[in-house]
Design a protein around this motif. Structure first.
Motif, PDB file in Angstrom:
ATOM      1  N   ARG A  58      29.780  34.051  38.447  1.00  0.00           N
ATOM      2  CA  ARG A  58      30.545  33.338  37.334  1.00  0.00           C
ATOM      3  C   ARG A  58      31.292  34.504  36.453  1.00  0.00           C
ATOM      4  O   ARG A  58      32.629  34.199  36.287  1.00  0.00           O
ATOM      5  CB  ARG A  58      29.911  32.442  36.475  1.00  0.00           C
ATOM      6  N   ARG A  61      34.361  36.087  37.783  1.00  0.00           N
ATOM      7  CA  ARG A  61      35.664  35.719  37.890  1.00  0.00           C
ATOM      8  C   ARG A  61      36.590  35.727  36.800  1.00  0.00           C
ATOM      9  O   ARG A  61      37.738  35.073  36.678  1.00  0.00           O
ATOM     10  CB  ARG A  61      35.359  34.043  38.259  1.00  0.00           C
ATOM     11  N   ARG A  62      36.011  36.314  35.626  1.00  0.00           N
ATOM     12  CA  ARG A  62      37.184  36.425  34.565  1.00  0.00           C
ATOM     13  C   ARG A  62      38.380  37.189  34.743  1.00  0.00           C
ATOM     14  O   ARG A  62      38.227  38.102  35.728  1.00  0.00           O
ATOM     15  CB  ARG A  62      36.221  37.113  33.574  1.00  0.00           C
ATOM     16  N   GLY A  73      35.004  42.099  39.053  1.00  0.00           N
ATOM     17  CA  GLY A  73      34.443  41.825  40.448  1.00  0.00           C
ATOM     18  C   GLY A  73      33.256  42.547  40.508  1.00  0.00           C
ATOM     19  O   GLY A  73      32.200  41.864  41.088  1.00  0.00           O
TER      20      GLY A  73
END
Length: 317
Positions: A58, A61-62, A73
């Motif tokens: 999670r 994905r920023r 990543g």
């Protein structure tokens, strides 16, 4: 596909391990078996590890920021490395300590003797379903690679981690069943301690393998030879590039490859022609290797090598 498959495998393992951890701990409270305690902590560690993998996915994905222009990543690698540490300390070292403690206090299993065997058999069945899910999802991206090569070469850490954890869980359950079974048959608690020690050695070994492979990803790995060849073919497929002087690649995350190359381009009438040709080359690279998302191509003009005398004459001029 690998990210979605990894998430499915993680969720399946998390649900299975949480239920198994609760059941094993109840069995330990009833029987005081060190193998059951080691397996309980093992399942708790696995449950926490799957939660860490989900959290890492999670956070990865920023969106990119000025401070982290290539994004986040690699957070997936960071959390996978933390998983290895947790498995080593909370799983492996605790099991080895519990084995030493049980060897000194070698009481057998005198009550609820049917409980540990029943729990372990049920846990083997549940872990088998989780392991099957991990194998099925891994086969979607593994291709014809061997399992060892897949674990060593996979850029997405989730599936290899879940595979090794589920494999370790199944083998650990067999070790626990052996220790508990021999303790029940002989009344000697040293068999229980031996089963616990075998679990500890297994978990420490798996944790070391995970740590070594994840460390390599954290340091930064380039594209595989087949991927490099695909990039080179894409570059050479058109008239825009005469040759590649040198090229470097780096995985910024499991699904994001950086490609940087210095290329020889033919003489053009304008910078606009060079820019248009480079755009065409980049499009071919992305079509050949979709994971190549960030591409930097530096154009250059090729100069034939000259002899020492000619080079000396040029310096004098």
């Amino acid at each position: 596909m690998s990210a979605q498959g990894g998430t499915r495998a993680i969720i399946a393992a998390l649900l299975a391990n949480f239920g198994i951890a609760v059941t094993k701990f109840v069995a330990y409270l009833l029987t005081s078996s060190s193998s059951m305690l080691a397996e309980s902590i093992h399942s708790v560690a696995d449950t926490g590890n799957q939660a860490l993998l989900l959290l890492g996915g999670r956070r990865a994905r920023r969106a990119a920021t000025p401070q982290h222009p290539f994004g986040y990543g690699r957070e997936r690698y960071v959390y996978a490395f933390i998983v290895a540490i947790v498995l080593f300390s909370l799983g492996g070292l605790f099991a080895l300590y519990e084995a030493w403690h049980k060897w000194a206090d070698r009481h057998g299993i005198t009550s609820w003797q049917w409980v540990p065997v029943t729990v372990l058999v049920v846990a083997i069945v549940l872990e088998s379903f989780s392991f099957r899910t991990a194998i099925r999802e891994s086969n979607l991206v593994r291709g014809r690679e061997s399992w060892i090569r897949f674990i060593r070469r996979a850029k997405a850490p989730e599936l290899p981690v879940v595979l090794l954890e589920d494999f370790g869980a199944l083998v650990g359950l067999v070790f626990a069943l052996f220790g508990v079974g021999m303790t029940l048959a002989t009344g000697d608690g040293r068999w229980d301690a031996a089963g616990t020690a075998m679990i500890g050695v297994l978990l420490v070994t798996i944790a070391i393998v995970l740590a070594v492979e994840t460390k390599s990803l954290l340091l930064g790995e380039g594209a595989e030879p087949a991927e490099v060849a695909a990039i080179e073919r894409a570059v050479a497929a058109g008239p825009e590039v005469e040759r590649i002087i040198h090229m470097k690649t780096l995985y910024l995350g499991p699904e994001e490859l950086l490609v940087a190359a210095k290329i020889v381009v033919p003489r053009c009438e304008s910078a606009e022609d060079v820019a248009r040709d480079i755009d065409a080359v980049e499009a071919r690279i992305r079509a050949a290797l979709p994971v190549a998302r960030i591409i930097y191509l530096e154009p250059d003009i090729y100069h034939a090598e000259v002899g020492p005398a000619e080079a000396s004459g040029r310096r004098e001029n």
